[in-house]
Scaffold this motif. Structure first.
Motif, short mmCIF file in Angstrom:
data_model
loop_
_atom_site.label_atom_id
_atom_site.label_comp_id
_atom_site.label_asym_id
_atom_site.label_seq_id
_atom_site.Cartn_x
_atom_site.Cartn_y
_atom_site.Cartn_z
N PHE A 1 0.83 -1.21 0.00
CA PHE A 1 0.00 0.00 0.00
C PHE A 1 0.86 1.26 0.00
CE2 PHE A 1 -2.02 3.34 2.56
CZ PHE A 1 -3.09 3.64 1.74
N LEU A 2 1.89 1.30 0.86
CA LEU A 2 2.77 2.46 0.93
C LEU A 2 3.54 2.65 -0.37
CD1 LEU A 2 4.14 2.14 4.58
CD2 LEU A 2 2.44 3.76 3.72
N THR A 3 3.93 1.54 -1.00
CA THR A 3 4.63 1.64 -2.28
C THR A 3 3.73 2.25 -3.35
OG1 THR A 3 5.95 -0.31 -1.75
CG2 THR A 3 5.85 0.33 -4.06
N CYS A 4 2.46 1.82 -3.37
CA CYS A 4 1.49 2.36 -4.33
C CYS A 4 1.26 3.86 -4.08
CB CYS A 4 0.18 1.60 -4.25
SG CYS A 4 0.26 -0.10 -4.81
N VAL A 5 1.16 4.23 -2.80
CA VAL A 5 0.98 5.65 -2.47
C VAL A 5 2.18 6.46 -2.90
CG1 VAL A 5 0.78 7.28 -0.55
CG2 VAL A 5 -0.60 5.19 -0.56
N TYR A 6 3.38 5.91 -2.69
CA TYR A 6 4.60 6.62 -3.08
C TYR A 6 4.64 6.87 -4.58
CZ TYR A 6 9.51 7.24 -4.29
OH TYR A 6 10.68 7.70 -4.82
N TRP A 7 4.38 5.84 -5.38
CA TRP A 7 4.45 6.01 -6.82
C TRP A 7 3.30 6.86 -7.34
CZ3 TRP A 7 8.64 5.54 -9.35
CH2 TRP A 7 9.63 4.63 -8.93
N ALA A 8 2.17 6.82 -6.68
CA ALA A 8 1.08 7.72 -7.06
C ALA A 8 1.48 9.18 -6.82
CB ALA A 8 -0.19 7.38 -6.27
N PHE A 9 2.18 9.41 -5.71
CA PHE A 9 2.66 10.76 -5.42
C PHE A 9 3.71 11.20 -6.44
CE2 PHE A 9 5.71 13.58 -3.29
CZ PHE A 9 4.87 14.63 -2.97
N VAL A 10 4.62 10.28 -6.80
CA VAL A 10 5.64 10.60 -7.79
C VAL A 10 5.00 10.97 -9.13
CG1 VAL A 10 7.52 9.61 -9.18
CG2 VAL A 10 7.45 9.21 -6.71
N LEU A 11 4.02 10.20 -9.55
CA LEU A 11 3.32 10.51 -10.80
C LEU A 11 2.60 11.84 -10.71
CD1 LEU A 11 1.84 6.99 -11.68
CD2 LEU A 11 3.76 8.15 -12.79
N TYR A 12 1.97 12.10 -9.57
CA TYR A 12 1.24 13.35 -9.37
C TYR A 12 2.17 14.56 -9.50
CZ TYR A 12 -1.40 16.98 -6.92
OH TYR A 12 -2.03 18.16 -6.58
N VAL A 13 3.40 14.41 -9.03
CA VAL A 13 4.35 15.53 -9.06
C VAL A 13 5.03 15.66 -10.42
CG1 VAL A 13 6.52 16.39 -8.09
CG2 VAL A 13 4.76 15.46 -6.57
N PHE A 14 5.45 14.54 -11.01
CA PHE A 14 6.32 14.61 -12.18
C PHE A 14 5.59 14.58 -13.52
CE2 PHE A 14 9.40 13.31 -8.96
CZ PHE A 14 10.48 14.15 -9.27
#
Length: 261
Positions: A8-21
């Motif tokens: 779950f935390l990994t998915c949240v992290y990559w979702a945040f990365v996509l949201y930013v980049f």
């Protein structure tokens, strides 16, 4: 359960990365579009927008103007911030909490309110809109960040080093210049780079206090009012690359200096 939390935390992290980049990637892509307006689909690519801004004297002069403001405001804020941090760190005196709160106030006030207040105060003081007013406003806004960084570094300075310098006959000024200042160099560099980037990207205070010559963010805003052109994306991409390079270089340099000290 632990594995599920990690996924779950990994998915949240990559979702945040996509949201930013993703927005940044799209912005860079639009700077290569062979059209007068941004938008999909991109049927052909070109470098004309980038070659155009490097040949545009208005963009180049505005970039130099913004860099000059950033350097001057950073120099002022670092000098004032070091002095305030040394005064506050490790000392107890009447009014210390009040002084610390007033020092941090410029960073806590919303940008638009701060810009309006600076404009009114500058007019009351007789300061004309322009480079001097912008440098002054940026320096005041940046001082709290310098103070916090320097105070954090000072809190880790072994007091025995200063006491040893005093025991060897060094007066407070010499002890500060030969012991404290070398120890503060990584923090000073980090705070300086942070203030440079803050000043360079500051739009609100530059817009309210600027004269006839705009800073780079104000120029981009002016161009936006006439339409969304790939030229704007090209200018923003170049500015993004330069700030990223400076930030990464400063991070590596300060990390190496921290290891040496």
């Amino acid at each position: 359960m632990f594995r599920g939390n990690r996924i779950f935390l990994t998915c949240v992290y990559w979702a945040f990365v996509l949201y930013v980049f993703v927005p940044l990637i799209l912005m860079v892509m639009m700077g290569f579009k062979d059209s007068n307006f941004i938008g999909f689909p991109i049927r052909s690519w070109t470098l004309d927008w980038y070659t155009g801004i490097f040949a545009d004297t208005e963009v180049l002069s505005t970039f130099g103007y913004s860099v000059s403001i950033a350097v001057l405001s950073t120099l002022i804020s670092v000098i004032v911030g070091i002095w305030i941090a040394v005064l506050l760190e490790g000392r107890k005196f009447t009014g210390r909490a009040l002084l610390f709160g007033l020092t941090l106030l410029p960073a806590l006030v919303p940008g638009i309110i701060s810009a309006i207040a600076f404009r009114i105060y500058a007019r009351w003081l007789g300061i004309e809109p322009g480079m001097g007013a912008i440098v002054w406003a940026h320096a005041v806004h940046n001082v709290p960040f310098v103070v916090l960084v320097i105070m954090a570094r000072l809190s880790t300075l072994p007091k025995s080093q200063i006491e040893a310098a005093r025991d060897l006959g060094a007066d407070p000024v010499i002890a500060f210049m030969r012991v404290t200042m070398p120890y503060l160099i990584p923090a000073i560099l980090g705070a300086s780079i942070f203030c440079l980037l803050l000043s360079f990207d500051d739009f609100v205070r530059s817009f309210f206090l600027g004269g006839y010559e705009p800073t780079l963010p104000v120029l981009i805003f002016a161009k936006l009012r006439s339409g969304m052109s790939p030229e704007i994306n090209a200018i923003a991409t170049v500015a993004l690359i330069l700030t990223a390079v400076v930030g990464l270089w400063a991070e590596r340099f300060t990390r190496r200096m921290n290891k040496e000290t």
